[in-house]
Design an enzyme around this catalytic site. Structure first.
Site, PDB file in Angstrom:
ATOM      1  N   TYR A 135       1.423  12.849   9.745  1.00  0.00           N
ATOM      2  CA  TYR A 135       1.884  13.601   8.566  1.00  0.00           C
ATOM      3  C   TYR A 135       2.566  14.895   9.016  1.00  0.00           C
ATOM      4  O   TYR A 135       3.660  15.230   8.568  1.00  0.00           O
ATOM      5  CB  TYR A 135       0.679  13.889   7.678  1.00  0.00           C
ATOM      6  N   LYS A 139       6.401  15.973   8.521  1.00  0.00           N
ATOM      7  CA  LYS A 139       6.739  17.158   7.720  1.00  0.00           C
ATOM      8  C   LYS A 139       7.493  18.183   8.564  1.00  0.00           C
ATOM      9  O   LYS A 139       8.387  18.872   8.065  1.00  0.00           O
ATOM     10  CB  LYS A 139       5.466  17.769   7.127  1.00  0.00           C
TER      11      LYS A 139
HETATM   12  N1  LIG Z   1      -0.637  18.537  -3.056  1.00  0.00           N
HETATM   13  C1  LIG Z   1      -0.567  19.317  -1.982  1.00  0.00           C
HETATM   14  O1  LIG Z   1      -1.505  20.109  -1.699  1.00  0.00           O
HETATM   15  C2  LIG Z   1       0.635  19.277  -1.079  1.00  0.00           C
HETATM   16  C3  LIG Z   1       0.680  20.201  -0.025  1.00  0.00           C
HETATM   17  C4  LIG Z   1       1.777  20.176   0.834  1.00  0.00           C
HETATM   18  C5  LIG Z   1       2.799  19.259   0.634  1.00  0.00           C
HETATM   19  N2  LIG Z   1       2.733  18.382  -0.392  1.00  0.00           N
HETATM   20  C6  LIG Z   1       3.846  17.436  -0.527  1.00  0.00           C
HETATM   21  O2  LIG Z   1       4.327  17.435  -1.850  1.00  0.00           O
HETATM   22  C7  LIG Z   1       4.782  16.117  -2.185  1.00  0.00           C
HETATM   23  C8  LIG Z   1       4.074  15.634  -3.440  1.00  0.00           C
HETATM   24  O3  LIG Z   1       2.665  15.658  -3.193  1.00  0.00           O
HETATM   25  P1  LIG Z   1       1.592  15.379  -4.339  1.00  0.00           P
HETATM   26  O4  LIG Z   1       0.411  16.189  -4.009  1.00  0.00           O
HETATM   27  O5  LIG Z   1       2.234  15.478  -5.681  1.00  0.00           O
HETATM   28  O6  LIG Z   1       1.231  13.854  -3.985  1.00  0.00           O
HETATM   29  P2  LIG Z   1       0.666  12.669  -4.899  1.00  0.00           P
HETATM   30  O7  LIG Z   1      -0.166  11.841  -3.969  1.00  0.00           O
HETATM   31  O8  LIG Z   1       0.060  13.191  -6.158  1.00  0.00           O
HETATM   32  O9  LIG Z   1       1.993  11.855  -5.283  1.00  0.00           O
HETATM   33  C9  LIG Z   1       2.748  11.194  -4.322  1.00  0.00           C
HETATM   34  C10 LIG Z   1       3.533  10.093  -5.031  1.00  0.00           C
HETATM   35  O10 LIG Z   1       4.333   9.420  -4.044  1.00  0.00           O
HETATM   36  C11 LIG Z   1       4.293   8.038  -4.346  1.00  0.00           C
HETATM   37  N3  LIG Z   1       4.600   7.259  -3.164  1.00  0.00           N
HETATM   38  C12 LIG Z   1       3.826   7.093  -2.062  1.00  0.00           C
HETATM   39  N4  LIG Z   1       4.436   6.282  -1.190  1.00  0.00           N
HETATM   40  C13 LIG Z   1       5.625   5.926  -1.746  1.00  0.00           C
HETATM   41  C14 LIG Z   1       6.682   5.088  -1.320  1.00  0.00           C
HETATM   42  N5  LIG Z   1       6.637   4.441  -0.149  1.00  0.00           N
HETATM   43  N6  LIG Z   1       7.758   4.942  -2.138  1.00  0.00           N
HETATM   44  C15 LIG Z   1       7.806   5.582  -3.326  1.00  0.00           C
HETATM   45  N7  LIG Z   1       6.820   6.375  -3.790  1.00  0.00           N
HETATM   46  C16 LIG Z   1       5.741   6.551  -3.000  1.00  0.00           C
HETATM   47  C17 LIG Z   1       2.860   7.796  -4.828  1.00  0.00           C
HETATM   48  O11 LIG Z   1       2.737   6.581  -5.547  1.00  0.00           O
HETATM   49  C18 LIG Z   1       2.618   9.038  -5.667  1.00  0.00           C
HETATM   50  O12 LIG Z   1       3.000   8.819  -7.025  1.00  0.00           O
HETATM   51  C19 LIG Z   1       4.508  15.247  -0.964  1.00  0.00           C
HETATM   52  O13 LIG Z   1       5.664  15.179  -0.168  1.00  0.00           O
HETATM   53  C20 LIG Z   1       3.421  16.016  -0.242  1.00  0.00           C
HETATM   54  O14 LIG Z   1       3.400  15.735   1.143  1.00  0.00           O
HETATM   55  C21 LIG Z   1       1.672  18.366  -1.253  1.00  0.00           C
END
Ligand SMILES: NC(=O)c1ccc[n+]([C@@H]2O[C@H](COP(=O)([O-])OP(=O)(O)OC[C@H]3O[C@@H](n4cnc5c(N)ncnc54)[C@H](O)[C@@H]3O)[C@@H](O)[C@H]2O)c1
Length: 231
Positions: A135, A139
Site C-alpha cells: 500500500y 501510494k
Molecule cells: N480513510 C482513510 O483514512 C484514508 C487515509 C489515507 C488515504 N485514503 C485513500 O483515500 C481513498 C478512499 O479511501 P476510503 O477510506 O474512502 O476507502 P473505502 O474502502 O471506503 O472505499 C474504497 C472504494 O474503492 C472501491 N474499490 C476497491 N477496489 C476497486 C477496484 N479494483 N475497482 C474499482 N473500485 C474499487 C471499493 O469497492 C470501495 O467502494 C483511497 O485511495 C485510500 O487509499 C484513505
C-alpha cells in the site's frame, strides 16, 4: 471518479453534484441506482477494459471529461516477508497501475477541455506505518506519478495529488477501537477527518480555483504528519 461507492469517493460524488457536475461513478462494488446526473459503472479499475468503457461513456453520454479522480483502493495488511505475491500485485495494480491505465484511456478527452486529474494517495506515502508495504509503495508511487504526469501533460492537463490522513470511512471497519482512538489522538486536530473534508480538497484541485496548481501534493490529515510525539 473511482471508488465511488464508499467513503471519500461517495463524498466526492456528492460534492461534485453539488457543484453542478455530472459524474461517472466507478466502483467494483455495486452502487445505488443511477440518478439523472450520475452514471454508475461497475468495474475493476485494474482492468484496462474498464477504463476504455469509462472513456467511451464519457464521450457518448457527456461529450467531454473535465476531471479524472483516481481514488479506488485496496489494502492488505501484512509485513513484506509474509505478504502473498498475489496480494502485493493486486495492491500495486489497484492503487497505482489503475491511474496509469486511466490516464492512458482518458488523456484525449482531458486534453480537449484542459481538464484536471486528482489522485488519492495517502500519508503512507510520507511515513512508514507497520504492515502496509505494498500500500505504501503504491501510494508513494502515486506522488511521483502525479508529478510526472503534470510535467508530461501540462499545460493542457493539471495533475495533483491529495494525501489524506485518518478519515473515518468503511476502510476503518476492521480496525479496533483502541487503534482508532490512537490514530485520532495523533492528529493536531485531535479527531478523525470526515470524507467531505477530503472531498473539499479534491474539489479545489479539480476546479478553476486551483488553476495555477499542478504537480502538487495536498496533505489533508488534521496535522497527523506534523505531530511528532516524542514521549
Ligand atoms: N480513510 C482513510 O483514512 C484514508 C487515509 C489515507 C488515504 N485514503 C485513500 O483515500 C481513498 C478512499 O479511501 P476510503 O477510506 O474512502 O476507502 P473505502 O474502502 O471506503 O472505499 C474504497 C472504494 O474503492 C472501491 N474499490 C476497491 N477496489 C476497486 C477496484 N479494483 N475497482 C474499482 N473500485 C474499487 C471499493 O469497492 C470501495 O467502494 C483511497 O485511495 C485510500 O487509499 C484513505
Amino acid at each position: 471518479m473511482t471508488g465511488a461507492a464508499s467513503g471519500i469517493g461517495a463524498a466526492v460524488v456528492e460534492r461534485f453534484l453539488a457543484e453542478g457536475a455530472r459524474v461517472i461513478a466507478v466502483d467494483v462494488a455495486g452502487q445505488a441506482a443511477d440518478r439523472p446526473e450520475v452514471l454508475a459503472i461497475t468495474g475493476d479499475v485494474a482492468d484496462a477494459a474498464t477504463w476504455r468503457r469509462i472513456a467511451d461513456v464519457a464521450r457518448a453520454e457527456f461529450g467531454r471529461l473535465d476531471v479524472l479522480h483516481s481514488n479506488a483502493s485496496v489494502v492488505v495488511r501484512a509485513p513484506a516477508h509474509e505478504m502473498a505475491e498475489d496480494d502485493w500485485d493486486r495492491q500495486l495494480a489497484v492503487n497505482l497501475t489503475a491511474t496509469y491505465l486511466g490516464v492512458k484511456a482518458c488523456l484525449g478527452l482531458l486534453r480537449e477541455n484542459r481538464g484536471a486529474v486528482v489522485l488519492s494517495s495517502s500519508v503512507h506515502a510520507l511515513v512508514g506505518i507497520p504492515l502496509h508495504p505494498a500500500y505504501a509503495a503504491a501510494k508513494g508511487g502515486l506522488v511521483s506519478l502525479g508529478r510526472q504526469l503534470a510535467v508530461e501533460y501540462g499545460p493542457e492537463v493539471r495533475v495533483n495529488t491529495v494525501l489524506p490522513g485518518p478519515i473515518l470511512t468503511p476502510a476503518w471497519d476492521g480496525i479496533g477501537e483502541e487503534d482508532r482512538r490512537r490514530s485520532a489522538a495523533a492528529t493536531a486536530a485531535a479527531r478523525f477527518g470526515r470524507p467531505d473534508e477530503v472531498a473539499a480538497a479534491v474539489t479545489f484541485l479539480a476546479c478553476e480555483e486551483s488553476s495555477y496548481v499542478t504537480g502538487a501534493c495536498l496533505v489533508v490529515d488534521g496535522g497527523w504528519t506534523a505531530v511528532k510525539d516524542s514521549a
